[in-house]
Scaffold this active site. Structure first.
Site, short mmCIF file in Angstrom:
data_model
loop_
_atom_site.label_atom_id
_atom_site.label_comp_id
_atom_site.label_asym_id
_atom_site.label_seq_id
_atom_site.Cartn_x
_atom_site.Cartn_y
_atom_site.Cartn_z
CG ASP A 301 -2.12 -0.91 1.09
OD1 ASP A 301 -2.17 -1.66 0.03
OD2 ASP A 301 -2.49 -1.52 2.45
CE1 TYR A 370 3.05 -7.20 3.97
CE2 TYR A 370 2.80 -9.59 4.35
CZ TYR A 370 2.74 -8.31 3.50
OH TYR A 370 2.18 -8.47 2.23
CE1 TYR A 443 -5.81 -6.67 -0.21
CE2 TYR A 443 -7.07 -8.75 -0.08
CZ TYR A 443 -6.27 -7.60 -0.88
OH TYR A 443 -6.63 -7.75 -1.98
#
Lengths: 488, 183
Positions: A301, A370, A443
């Site tokens: 993003d 992440y 996500y």
């Protein structure tokens, strides 16, 4: 097969020697020495001239419209072209755009041959070696010597265009000759707004098997008459090869999108990862930015940084002037990108087209690592941290997030979470840092807060309390492509 | 607790630790992605508040639910059904990117019916013109969720691009909203 009879006939209707040879089942290399090849097929040279007195006006070959007379002109024009200096490549290919009239002439001769020699010619398989193949064979050999370049499908393309004057009028007659063949074509034409018949379409469907000779004769002569309009060499253009450059990129900004973010014609954010990289690379390959296509192994993003080794990407460069990337130029490009302060690239290298599949596979089944900064309403406790240190992999079900629902199919997708590690932050009691290893396509933001129960289980549901994600970084993408170059 | 502290020395030079991110004024999930709109409604006698809350995402996705001031919360909700008599909204199915097959909704279309302790029933309305994308089957058995902003959505509705402005102007913005019957 009686080559002399056929040769006589072709000579009589006005075929040049090369075209005569084309109908005598030759090998493609026979065209490098037409006279000798004819001789070896039993055609005496003087016989070729036999009819010249009978047909003094056959200056233009009925089959090829004298296309082979242009060979020297083409070589001369190619050799003197400025573009030869532009393209620093060692290989070339040639492509030809020939008017459909030549296909029509072939059909006229084909029909005549079947009529004259019914047992020797097929009504489906072409009777000749095509003009294009002969041109290729002759020109590629000569150009290869003259340009000192190797003929190779991956090389720069030399596009040679021929035109003829009154072609469209002639083609309208096809409608009355074979209306049934034009029905499909007219459907295509409406859709693509293209010419009356394309060469492809003509070659595929306008063959003796599909043609009624009497009807055809009402509009076109069989065998053909001498062409009334001349073939012209319209232009020669050059197209560079398509090459691929791969690397990995870091993104250090939380306000930079991966590709240009433009909504209703208005720019939402300034610049993008893609533009920074393309801008540093385009000039070396002498291409405009629009002839480069950016591909990557997934995307983050706009507000997510991409750290660590970075995200693998590939640039497809069309019409490239170069087919190599020397290390010092690569390092210069990497340095130029670094100066943007928001993007860095490494391991920049040329890759073969086949390696694209690594990037594509990386989109779906690779692990991504992440780091998420999360907030909870109360102070973080040891119990919460222990609950969120998860070594065992687990599956989550994720409904299409609301923020992408307008462009993605609504469905529940299973995703693997391979592990979670939780950390506290000194002097900031309401913060948790989560290191998450997940399957590509997860996500992460929704995984943390659960999106109103639409992702289950979520980090929020695991600790049975509200938890929100405020910042996210990609720490690594578990894909060993492109190879590490260890340049500093 | 110390053993859980993050080691922040692993970051290369020039790259700040994620913990340096300013979390001070960070808005909630609803505030980040959605704009609040309200549909004001009173019972026929004008005495009961039946206001709806519409969470509008800039990509035209709307979450339709009840406003906090809805009378049903005071009475206590004991049931919700998407079976509104002639049609069961929970059977709605959409296919593909373009959400083919979703039920078409008008602002006054009933999405669901909630039942209160006293036996009274209230209709949940679509409030906007659009296509039904999703109903919320997590509400059954968790009726207290209905009062939670976001998680309490009754349905997800997608508005056509050309109908967005009309939809927004027919609703009351958060700034202008005063709950019905609050006299």
């Amino acid at each position: 097969m009686d080559f002399i009879l056929i040769s006589d006939f072709l000579d009589e209707i006005g075929c040049c020697r090369i075209c005569t040879l084309r109908f005598l089942k030759p090998n493609i290399d026979d065209f490098l020495d037409v006279e000798n090849s004819l001789k070896s097929k039993g055609i005496p040279i003087n016989q070729q001239c036999k009819h010249e007195t009978k047909r003094p006006k056959t200056n233009t070959c009925v089959a090829c419209f004298n296309v082979f007379n242009f060979i020297d002109e083409i070589i001369m024009k190619v050799k003197s072209s400025e573009w030869l200096k532009h393209y620093e490549v060692k290989r070339f290919v040639t492509s030809y755009s020939l008017p459909v009239s030549l296909d029509l002439a072939q059909l006229q001769i084909w029909l005549a041959l079947i009529e004259k020699f019914p047992n020797m010619f097929d009504s489906e398989r072409p009777p000749d070696i095509s003009i294009k193949d002969v041109m290729k064979n002759i020109l590629n050999t000569k150009l290869s010597d003259d340009l000192h370049k190797e003929f190779h499908p991956d090389g720069m393309m030399i596009n040679i265009f021929f035109v003829i004057d009154n072609e469209p009028e002639m083609m309208t007659k096809l409608e009355s000759v074979a209306p049934e063949l034009m029905v499909e074509r007219n459907k295509q034409r409406k859709k693509f707004r293209t010419e009356i018949v394309s060469r492809n379409y003509f070659e595929k469907f306008f063959i003796p098997k599909n043609i009624k000779l009497e009807k055809f004769r009402q509009e076109f002569s069989v065998p053909p008459q001498e062409p009334s309009s001349a073939l012209q060499l319209e232009k020669i253009t050059f197209t560079g090869p398509t090459v691929f450059v791969a690397g990995r990129y870091n993104k250090f900004s939380r306000a930079l999108s991966q590709s240009p973010w433009i909504l209703n014609g208005k720019r939402i954010t300034e610049g993008s990862v893609q533009e920074v990289i393309v801008d540093a690379i385009a000039s070396y390959f002498k291409v405009s930015e629009s002839s480069m296509t950016f591909m990557s192994s997934g995307r983050e993003d706009v507000d997510v940084r991409c750290l660590g080794r970075g995200r693998p990407f590939v640039l497809e460069i069309m019409n490239s002037a170069k087919t190599f990337l020397d290390p010092s130029s690569a390092v210069q490009m990497e340095e130029k990108v670094r100066k943007s302060n928001v993007v860095a690239i490494r391991d920049l290298q040329m890759i073969p087209r086949d390696d694209l599949r690594h990037i594509k596979s990386g989109e779906e089944d690779k692990k991504k690592i992440y780091r998420a900064l999360c907030t909870v309403d109360s102070d973080v406790t040891v119990e919460i941290l222990e609950r969120l240190n998860i070594e065992k992999e687990f599956e989550i079900q994720q409904w299409t997030p609301l923020r992408v629902l307008h462009r993605r199919t609504l469905m529940q997708r299973p995703r693997m979470i391979y592990g979670v590690k939780a950390f506290a932050v000194k002097d900031k009691p309401n913060l948790i840092v989560l290191d998450i290893v997940s399957q590509a396509g997860t996500y992460i933001k929704e995984l943390v807060h659960g999106e109103f129960g639409r992702t289950t289980p979520s980090i929020s549901s695991l600790i049975d309390m509200e938890i929100d994600i405020v910042a996210l970084d990609v720490m690594d993408i578990d894909l060993n492509f492109p190879k590490s170059l260890n340049r500093t | 607790m110390e053993k859980f502290y993050l080691n922040e020395n692993e970051y290369p030079e020039g790259v700040s630790s994620i913990t340096k991110f300013d979390t001070g004024e960070y808005p909630s999930v609803v505030d980040r992605y959605f704009t609040r709109f309200y549909h004001k409604k009173t019972s026929e006698d004008g005495n009961e508040n039946e206001d709806h809350l519409i969470l509008y995402h800039s990509n035209r996705v709307c979450l339709i639910g009840l406003a906090q001031s809805h009378i049903a919360f005071k009475k206590g909700i004991v049931g919700i059904t998407y079976n509104i008599g002639n049609c069961d909204r929970s059977l709605n199915q959409v296919k593909g990117k373009h959400k083919k097959g979703g039920m078409n909704l008008q602002p006054l279309t009933t999405l669901a019916i909630i039942t209160c302790k006293d036996g009274s029933e209230y209709k949940v309305l679509s409030c906007v013109t659009g296509k039904l994308i999703e109903t919320n089957d997590r509400l059954k058995g968790n009726l207290n969720k209905l009062s939670i902003e976001g998680s309490g959505y009754v349905a997800i509705v997608l508005i056509k691009p050309e109908n967005c402005e009309k939809a927004k102007s027919s609703l009351v913005s958060e700034k202008d909203y005063i709950p019905s019957c609050s006299f």
